[in-house]
Design a protein around this motif. Structure first.
Motif, PDB file in Angstrom:
ATOM      1  N   GLU A  63     -44.587 -17.438 -37.272  1.00  0.00           N
ATOM      2  CA  GLU A  63     -44.435 -16.368 -36.522  1.00  0.00           C
ATOM      3  C   GLU A  63     -44.836 -15.021 -36.911  1.00  0.00           C
ATOM      4  O   GLU A  63     -45.605 -14.082 -36.345  1.00  0.00           O
ATOM      5  N   ARG A  64     -44.622 -14.805 -38.270  1.00  0.00           N
ATOM      6  CA  ARG A  64     -44.828 -13.585 -39.017  1.00  0.00           C
ATOM      7  C   ARG A  64     -46.083 -13.478 -39.650  1.00  0.00           C
ATOM      8  O   ARG A  64     -46.841 -12.278 -39.934  1.00  0.00           O
ATOM      9  N   LEU A  67     -49.126 -17.006 -37.311  1.00  0.00           N
ATOM     10  CA  LEU A  67     -49.584 -16.928 -35.730  1.00  0.00           C
ATOM     11  C   LEU A  67     -50.623 -15.881 -35.626  1.00  0.00           C
ATOM     12  O   LEU A  67     -50.463 -14.832 -35.927  1.00  0.00           O
TER      13      LEU A  67
END
Length: 83
Positions: A63-64, A67
């Motif tokens: 996610e950090r 992505l």
């Protein structure tokens, strides 16, 4: 895995017991695996990434850092199936 369990068992204080949380990886469930008497394995449910710490780490990284990035090495040579 057997070596790890044996070494962990040696580190548990005498007359005490330890719980070992494990996912259901093949080497955690192997038939030839001997669980020392002062350890008790607790297996996670079959599909439970929310309980598995390494899965939470992968989600955090994805996610950090991974992505929505465009990598220079990606080449789009064909249209998407929706086109």
């Amino acid at each position: 895995m057997q070596t790890f369990l044996d070494q962990l068992s040696d580190q548990v204080a005498p007359k005490t017991h330890a719980l070992v949380l494990m996912d259901r990886a093949g080497w955690h469930c192997a038939n030839d695996l001997v669980i020392p008497p002062n350890l008790t394995p607790i297996f996670l449910p079959p599909y439970s990434p929310e309980l598995n710490a390494i899965e939470r780490l992968w989600l955090y990284l994805k996610e950090r850092f991974l992505l929505h990035r465009l990598w220079d090495c990606l080449l789009y040579t064909s249209p998407s199936p929706r086109d």
